[in-house]
Design a protein around this motif. Sequence first.
Motif, PDB file in Angstrom:
ATOM      1  N   SER A  25    -140.913  41.555  36.020  1.00  0.00           N
ATOM      2  CA  SER A  25    -142.276  40.768  35.538  1.00  0.00           C
ATOM      3  C   SER A  25    -143.565  41.286  36.354  1.00  0.00           C
ATOM      4  O   SER A  25    -143.609  41.953  37.005  1.00  0.00           O
ATOM      5  N   GLY A  26    -144.661  40.604  35.580  1.00  0.00           N
ATOM      6  CA  GLY A  26    -145.741  40.863  36.081  1.00  0.00           C
ATOM      7  C   GLY A  26    -146.609  42.206  35.296  1.00  0.00           C
ATOM      8  O   GLY A  26    -146.306  42.176  34.291  1.00  0.00           O
ATOM      9  N   ARG A  27    -147.358  42.910  35.989  1.00  0.00           N
ATOM     10  CA  ARG A  27    -148.034  44.134  35.672  1.00  0.00           C
ATOM     11  C   ARG A  27    -146.930  45.184  34.999  1.00  0.00           C
ATOM     12  O   ARG A  27    -147.256  46.248  35.653  1.00  0.00           O
ATOM     13  N   ILE A  28    -146.407  44.835  34.276  1.00  0.00           N
ATOM     14  CA  ILE A  28    -145.221  46.050  33.853  1.00  0.00           C
ATOM     15  C   ILE A  28    -145.875  47.128  33.230  1.00  0.00           C
ATOM     16  O   ILE A  28    -145.536  48.244  33.147  1.00  0.00           O
ATOM     17  N   PHE A  29    -147.050  47.061  32.319  1.00  0.00           N
ATOM     18  CA  PHE A  29    -147.580  47.967  31.655  1.00  0.00           C
ATOM     19  C   PHE A  29    -148.043  49.087  32.758  1.00  0.00           C
ATOM     20  O   PHE A  29    -148.403  50.396  32.517  1.00  0.00           O
ATOM     21  N   SER A  30    -148.300  48.789  34.145  1.00  0.00           N
ATOM     22  CA  SER A  30    -148.726  49.884  35.043  1.00  0.00           C
ATOM     23  C   SER A  30    -147.533  50.680  35.349  1.00  0.00           C
ATOM     24  O   SER A  30    -147.781  51.484  36.287  1.00  0.00           O
ATOM     25  N   ILE A  31    -146.322  50.421  35.111  1.00  0.00           N
ATOM     26  CA  ILE A  31    -145.253  51.159  35.600  1.00  0.00           C
ATOM     27  C   ILE A  31    -145.003  52.521  35.175  1.00  0.00           C
ATOM     28  O   ILE A  31    -144.917  52.513  33.959  1.00  0.00           O
TER      29      ILE A  31
END
Length: 115
Positions: A25-31
Amino acid sequence: QVQLVESGGGLVQPGGSLRLSCAASGRIFSINAMGWYRQAPGKQRELVAVISSGGSTTYAESVKGRFTISGDNAKKTLYLQMNSLEREDTAAYYCNAATKGFDYWGQGTQVTVSS
């Protein structure tokens, strides 16, 4: 930030199977990539398997053919299917999410392979 929560560990007999899950969860797009690492008592943490955002996978030699890493984007969950478990697989297993600037870790889940 990214939050990771592992589940699915436990006690299993040699030759058995377990599936670990890691909910993100959280800023998943940054993974950029996610993976599983493990640490046995008295040993360094080691890579088990990694999957990139493009879907390519890498496995430690010791688990090739027995473990499978996969992800479900809709559920925002990473999995590690572990088959033909051996006593040497006993360790705390950690989920990792790699971003451009930082690595995030879950709290770990214990896997014990014993008869």
